[in-house]
Design a protein around this motif. Structure first.
Motif, short mmCIF file in Angstrom:
data_model
loop_
_atom_site.label_atom_id
_atom_site.label_comp_id
_atom_site.label_asym_id
_atom_site.label_seq_id
_atom_site.Cartn_x
_atom_site.Cartn_y
_atom_site.Cartn_z
N PHE A 59 -4.89 -10.43 12.57
CA PHE A 59 -3.99 -9.95 11.52
C PHE A 59 -3.19 -8.75 12.02
CE2 PHE A 59 -3.23 -7.57 7.47
CZ PHE A 59 -2.46 -8.53 6.84
N GLU A 60 -3.86 -7.78 12.61
CA GLU A 60 -3.18 -6.57 13.08
C GLU A 60 -2.25 -6.88 14.24
OE1 GLU A 60 -6.17 -3.55 13.70
OE2 GLU A 60 -6.95 -3.81 11.66
N SER A 61 -2.64 -7.83 15.07
CA SER A 61 -1.76 -8.26 16.16
C SER A 61 -0.48 -8.88 15.61
CB SER A 61 -2.49 -9.27 17.05
OG SER A 61 -1.61 -9.84 17.99
N ASN A 62 -0.62 -9.70 14.56
CA ASN A 62 0.55 -10.33 13.95
C ASN A 62 1.43 -9.32 13.21
OD1 ASN A 62 0.01 -12.94 14.86
ND2 ASN A 62 -1.33 -13.39 13.12
N LEU A 63 0.80 -8.29 12.64
CA LEU A 63 1.59 -7.22 12.01
C LEU A 63 2.45 -6.51 13.05
CD1 LEU A 63 -0.95 -5.53 9.52
CD2 LEU A 63 0.95 -7.01 8.94
N GLN A 64 1.87 -6.26 14.21
CA GLN A 64 2.64 -5.60 15.28
C GLN A 64 3.75 -6.51 15.80
OE1 GLN A 64 -0.78 -4.56 17.70
NE2 GLN A 64 -0.51 -2.38 17.22
N LYS A 65 3.47 -7.82 15.85
CA LYS A 65 4.51 -8.77 16.25
C LYS A 65 5.66 -8.78 15.24
CE LYS A 65 1.44 -11.89 18.77
NZ LYS A 65 0.75 -13.21 18.73
N ALA A 66 5.33 -8.53 13.95
CA ALA A 66 6.36 -8.47 12.91
C ALA A 66 7.16 -7.17 12.97
CB ALA A 66 5.73 -8.61 11.52
N GLY A 67 6.75 -6.24 13.88
CA GLY A 67 7.51 -5.00 14.07
C GLY A 67 6.88 -3.77 13.48
N THR A 177 1.50 -9.54 2.59
CA THR A 177 1.09 -10.70 1.79
C THR A 177 1.42 -12.02 2.46
OG1 THR A 177 3.19 -10.55 0.57
CG2 THR A 177 1.26 -9.52 -0.44
N ARG A 178 2.24 -11.99 3.53
CA ARG A 178 2.65 -13.23 4.19
C ARG A 178 2.25 -13.30 5.66
NH1 ARG A 178 5.30 -12.26 -0.09
NH2 ARG A 178 6.29 -13.93 -1.29
N CYS A 179 1.58 -12.30 6.15
CA CYS A 179 1.20 -12.27 7.56
C CYS A 179 -0.03 -13.15 7.80
CB CYS A 179 0.92 -10.84 8.00
SG CYS A 179 0.56 -10.68 9.75
N PRO A 180 0.02 -14.10 8.78
CA PRO A 180 -1.14 -14.98 9.04
C PRO A 180 -2.23 -14.24 9.81
CG PRO A 180 0.65 -15.49 10.55
CD PRO A 180 1.18 -14.44 9.62
N TYR A 181 -3.46 -14.77 9.68
CA TYR A 181 -4.56 -14.18 10.44
C TYR A 181 -5.44 -15.23 11.09
CZ TYR A 181 -7.31 -15.12 6.18
OH TYR A 181 -7.91 -15.72 5.08
N LYS A 188 -4.12 -23.10 7.71
CA LYS A 188 -3.56 -21.81 8.13
C LYS A 188 -3.84 -20.78 7.05
CE LYS A 188 0.70 -19.88 10.04
NZ LYS A 188 2.14 -20.10 10.26
N LYS A 189 -4.43 -19.66 7.43
CA LYS A 189 -4.79 -18.63 6.47
C LYS A 189 -3.88 -17.41 6.65
CE LYS A 189 -8.55 -20.81 5.02
NZ LYS A 189 -8.76 -21.24 3.63
N PHE A 190 -3.46 -16.84 5.54
CA PHE A 190 -2.63 -15.64 5.65
C PHE A 190 -2.68 -14.83 4.36
CE2 PHE A 190 -0.03 -19.30 4.54
CZ PHE A 190 0.60 -18.90 3.36
N GLY A 191 -2.25 -13.56 4.46
CA GLY A 191 -2.13 -12.70 3.30
C GLY A 191 -3.24 -11.68 3.16
N ILE A 192 -2.88 -10.45 2.85
CA ILE A 192 -3.85 -9.36 2.71
C ILE A 192 -4.77 -9.58 1.51
CG2 ILE A 192 -2.26 -7.93 1.35
CD1 ILE A 192 -4.87 -6.69 3.91
N LYS A 193 -4.26 -10.28 0.49
CA LYS A 193 -5.08 -10.49 -0.70
C LYS A 193 -6.33 -11.31 -0.36
CE LYS A 193 -4.95 -12.06 -5.49
NZ LYS A 193 -4.15 -12.68 -6.57
N ARG A 194 -6.15 -12.35 0.46
CA ARG A 194 -7.29 -13.17 0.86
C ARG A 194 -8.26 -12.36 1.72
NH1 ARG A 194 -8.04 -18.78 1.07
NH2 ARG A 194 -5.94 -19.11 0.26
N LEU A 195 -7.72 -11.49 2.58
CA LEU A 195 -8.58 -10.66 3.43
C LEU A 195 -9.36 -9.64 2.61
CD1 LEU A 195 -6.14 -10.08 6.43
CD2 LEU A 195 -8.25 -11.42 6.47
N LEU A 196 -8.77 -9.17 1.53
CA LEU A 196 -9.48 -8.26 0.64
C LEU A 196 -10.59 -9.01 -0.12
CD1 LEU A 196 -6.46 -6.25 -0.84
CD2 LEU A 196 -8.24 -5.33 0.66
N ASN A 197 -10.28 -10.23 -0.54
CA ASN A 197 -11.26 -11.02 -1.29
C ASN A 197 -12.47 -11.40 -0.45
OD1 ASN A 197 -9.70 -10.93 -3.59
ND2 ASN A 197 -8.69 -12.89 -3.23
N ASN A 198 -12.24 -11.69 0.84
CA ASN A 198 -13.38 -12.10 1.67
C ASN A 198 -14.06 -10.92 2.38
OD1 ASN A 198 -11.84 -11.57 4.03
ND2 ASN A 198 -11.07 -13.68 4.08
#
Length: 869
Positions: A59-67, A177-181, A188-198
């Motif tokens: 997730f954090e790697s993809n956030l960095q890829k998003a800039g 909310t749209r970043c995949p992990y 395909k799983k993505f979004g901070i909401k799902r990461l908070l829930n799990n």
């Protein structure tokens, strides 16, 4: 040992602090890059530790890829030594990219439209005003949607402050909310909401800009939270206006529009409260002139009238003057002013809704929401919808492939949802029937306890069996309402999630309708019972009607059912408001106090800004939803049943003055900063308020006609009175029918009959036992019924005609706002066209072959056309 560990922790933090600036900061360690969002997690070594670690890395790697730029605070630096904090910064390139995606409007020129002419009465309102710097924290600009290709057009003086913190956290939240992990179970799983829930992350939130009780040491900090607390969130400022522009700037338009609506509603309640108080005082001052209560209290009249027993077998006969005090108090609410107030409130509701539309239109202009359409929001799919819908089809609007839910799946989900809602509504109705059974079961007990069978004198003056039953049943009903409400809130969220709504707006609208339907039945069903059913299907002595063939239906007090409706309304309404304020203010405060009990001893420069906010409560995506729901339920109490309780608007006014400050205080001091969101109206709540306004006319007409004694008294006054000097004398005797004691069947016959008693009286219009139409309804009954129906039709038509006329007379958008919108659109188009023309000229001068002369002429022509329009 714990003390030694704490000292080691302080030494470690002090050692770290020598290398860095104060921890109470909203910037990265370099002191330049602003923290736009914070993620936190606990690195616990359980069986899912490796899976969570993998998710976070991806997730954090993809956030960095998003800039986005990240900076992690090690758990050793946290207060409890367990929590990691990931700080997120959105650089300029990311901000301008997503500002274009989200269609964010930014300034292009300072507004040159002169402000409205000042009201000469403004000087009288000076004590209520806030300083200009608080009310209008930034200049008014002409704005246009951001475009990366036209950056020279916008007023960009400083890239770091061009986008406000609320805009920045909105953009970052959109990415989160749209970043995949990763991919799990083939999906395909993505979004901070799902990461908070799990449990991968424990929290995700933007930062407050400073502590609320004092300004930050950093000169680059705006200290808006401190300003909001000092000027808005303290109860001692209850008489001051709200700094709506600053609220909007700090929290976003969605929260700003809520406080604007709540403030406007409270202002309008002032007029209703004053008129209601006058009507109540009229009833208070005319209590001694009420002929009905005089006759009931008169020993020679009410003292000589023996009433039939209130229940079967166990209850005894009783004298009418035992209800003396309750009949006097019922006059407070059951008088001529009640009719006037019911009609007035029907018109007030229309004025409130129409004037709010005008206020909302002005806010839409001032907050750059004129061109903001909900369709823009609809194009943004919910991440949960995208994740759960595996099938795709082409969107007819965007012409892009997007996920969709098959019709068969939708139908099944809606059936399950509808059945669940129906089950819970049935459960509420069943609980209400249980309360009615309670009323019928204990009524006999109260009646036998409160009677002195030897002298037929009252044991208690004010507390009659009817009132005692009503008070205890209302309290029991309130407890059941709160319990059912607690469970249904969770059920409503679960079934709405199960439906998988496509957009955020669809989700909110569906949840709103489910919750409101439930709350409507839950809070108002008992009031509807007392207003329209109690005492209406009683029968008469010897032929009473029974519920489930066992419990005899309860009768109204001889003074009328209105006083019981008032009692029911007061207990439920006041109880809900008191409980709501306890939940909203005291519970978060206790939770925060408990959570921060250790951190309070830390040196201030070591208690970091992200830790301080982490220890606060989460406002949540549905936080505002519950605020609206609470106020709309209150709106129902003061409109649907206001004919029975003219003081309801006054109670609501006092509650709302407190509510504004409680909501602002908890939002500013007890909750993490919510993610900013846009909204140009109060949404589906507007339609719900319109529906309740129409229903209130009908309910109040029926209350005046069937629950109060006004129509029977008027019929007696004009058609059956026998005294010209005192037209209302004899009304009580006229309204009571005669029953022969010997006609009692064994099931109803009291165990003891006072010596010499032949007849008893009961509340109805029936022929006496010696008449050929024995115990049938008299002609007066049919006259009163016809008068009641005629009154309902006339009152409804009069109020509806006035309502529609008022709505037609008041335009939804003020004329000056219409003119300003047109002026701004023209000037904005002119600026954009001039910019394009300059660009074309530059291209022509540079010899750009694509910049043809025809394109130049077309652009000039478009400018001329715009001027002409």
């Amino acid at each position: 040992q714990s003390g030694r560990r704490y000292n080691l922790f302080l030494k470690r933090r002090l050692r770290i602090d020598k290398r860095h600036q104060s921890k109470d900061s909203i910037f990265f360690r370099d002191g330049v890059r602003r923290i736009d969002f914070v993620l936190s997690y606990v690195d616990d070594l359980n069986k899912e530790w490796e899976k969570k670690l993998e998710r976070r890395k991806e997730f954090e790697s993809n956030l960095q890829k998003a800039g986005l730029e990240l900076e992690t605070e090690d758990k050793k630096e946290s207060e409890d030594g367990k929590i990691y904090f990931v700080k997120i910064h959105a650089p300029w390139e990311v901000l301008i990219t997503y500002a274009e995606v989200l269609n964010i409007k930014v300034p292009i020129k300072e507004n040159d439209i002169p402000s409205t002419v000042e009201n000469p009465l403004d000087c009288m309102l000076t004590p209520l005003r806030l300083p200009e710097s608080v009310m209008h924290p930034e200049p008014d600009y002409f704005t246009a949607p951001f475009s990366k290709d036209k950056q020279e057009l916008y007023l960009i003086s400083d890239e770091s402050t061009f986008f406000s913190p609320s805009m920045r956290n909105r953009i970052v939240n959109y990415i989160l909310t749209r970043c995949p992990y990763g991919t799990e179970e083939g999906k395909k799983k993505f979004g901070i909401k799902r990461l908070l829930n799990n449990g991968t992350y424990s929290a995700a939130y933007p930062l407050h800009d400073c502590q609320y009780w004092k300004k930050a040491n950093d000169p680059n900090c705006d200290n808006e939270r401190y300003t909001l607390y000092m000027e808005w969130a303290r109860f001692l400022r209850f008489y001051k206006e709200q700094p709506l522009d600053l609220i909007r700037k700090y929290y976003g338009e969605k929260i700003g529009i809520y406080f604007a609506w709540l403030g406007f509603y409270t202002e309008m309640l002032f007029l209703a409260a004053v008129v209601g108080l006058i009507c109540f005082l009229y009833g208070l001052f005319t209590m001694d002139e009420n002929m009905s209560s005089k006759e009931i209290c008169d020993p020679a009249i009410g003292g000589e009238i023996i009433m039939c027993p209130l229940c079967d077998r166990e209850c005894e006969y009783w004298r009418l003057n035992t209800t003396c005090q309750s009949s006097e108090y019922s006059h407070l609410f059951d008088n001529v002013a009640t009719l006037f107030f019911a009609i007035f409130m029907g018109i007030w509701v229309t004025l409130f809704l129409e004037l709010w539309k005008r206020r909302q239109a002005r806010l839409k202009y001032e907050w750059d929401l004129v061109d903001f359409e909900e369709e823009q929001q609809q194009l943004q799919l919910r991440p949960e919808y995208e994740a759960k819908c595996t099938q795709k089809r082409r969107n007819p609007v965007t012409q892009e492939m997007e996920p969709y839910l098959p019709v068969t799946s939708q139908a099944v989900r809606f059936c399950i949802s509808g059945a669940t809602v129906l089950f819970w509504v049935s459960l509420i109705i069943a609980s209400m029937i249980a309360v009615i059974v309670y009323r019928l079961a204990v009524y006999a007990a109260f009646a036998s306890l409160m009677e002195n069978t030897q002298s037929l004198e009252p044991i208690s003056g004010l507390l009659t069996p009817q009132l005692a039953t009503s008070v205890t049943a209302s309290c029991l009903n309130f407890v059941i309402i709160m319990i059912l409400n607690f469970f249904y809130e969770r059920i409503a969220i679960w079934i709405t999630d199960m439906e998988i709504p496509r957009t955020h707006m669809e989700y909110e609208n569906r949840l709103t309708m489910k919750m409101f339907l439930f709350q409507f039945v839950n809070y108002y069903s008992s009031c509807f019972y007392v207003a329209f059913f109690k005492g209406k299907f009683v029968g008469y002595p010897g032929a009473y009607t029974y519920m489930f063939s066992r419990w005899r239906n309860e009768e109204c007090d001889p003074a009328g059912c209105l006083i019981e409706l008032t009692t029911q309304l007061t207990i439920v309404m006041a109880g809900k408001q008191i409980w709501g304020n306890i939940q909203e203010a005291i519970v978060p405060w206790i939770c925060n106090w408990w959570g921060r009990r250790k951190a309070r001893n830390n040196p201030e420069n070591l208690y970091s800004r992200w830790e301080q906010d982490h220890d606060l409560q989460t406002f949540g995506a549905l936080g505002l939803f519950y605020e609206y729901l609470e106020m709309v339920i209150q709106f129902g109490f003061i409109t649907l049943f206001v004919a029975s309780f003219p003081l309801a608007p006054l109670l609501a006014l006092m509650n709302n003055i407190l509510e504004i400050r409680v909501d602002s205080w908890k939002l500013t001091t007890q909750y993490r900063r919510p993610v900013a969101a846009k909204a140009h109206s109060i949404g589906v709540w507007q339609e719900i308020l319109n529906g309740m306004a129409i229903l209130s006319v009908v309910t109040n007409a029926f209350i005046v006609a069937f629950t109060s004694d006004m129509i029977p008294r008027l019929v007696y006054y004009y058609a059956y009175s026998e005294s010209e000097d005192s037209p209302m004398s004899g009304y009580i005797n006229n309204s009571l029918s005669v029953f022969l004691i010997s006609d009692f069947p064994d099931r109803n016959r009291p165990k003891e009959i006072p010596e010499g008693l032949v007849i008893c009286r009961y509340r109805d219009y029936r022929y006496p036992p010696d008449h050929e139409k024995k115990y049938l309804h008299t002609m007066q009954f049919w006259h009163i019924l016809a008068a009641k129906l005629a009154f309902i039709i006339i009152m409804e038509h009069v109020v509806f005609i006035v309502k529609f006329f008022v709505a037609w007379m008041i335009p939804d958008v003020p004329a000056d706002v219409k003119a300003k919108i047109k002026r701004e659109k023209y000037l904005t188009q002119k600026i954009l066209h001039e910019y394009e023309l300059e660009k074309l000229k530059e291209r022509l001068c540079q010899g750009d072959k694509r910049a043809t002369e025809k394109e130049f002429i077309a652009t000039e022509g478009r400018m001329e056309l715009s001027r002409a329009m």
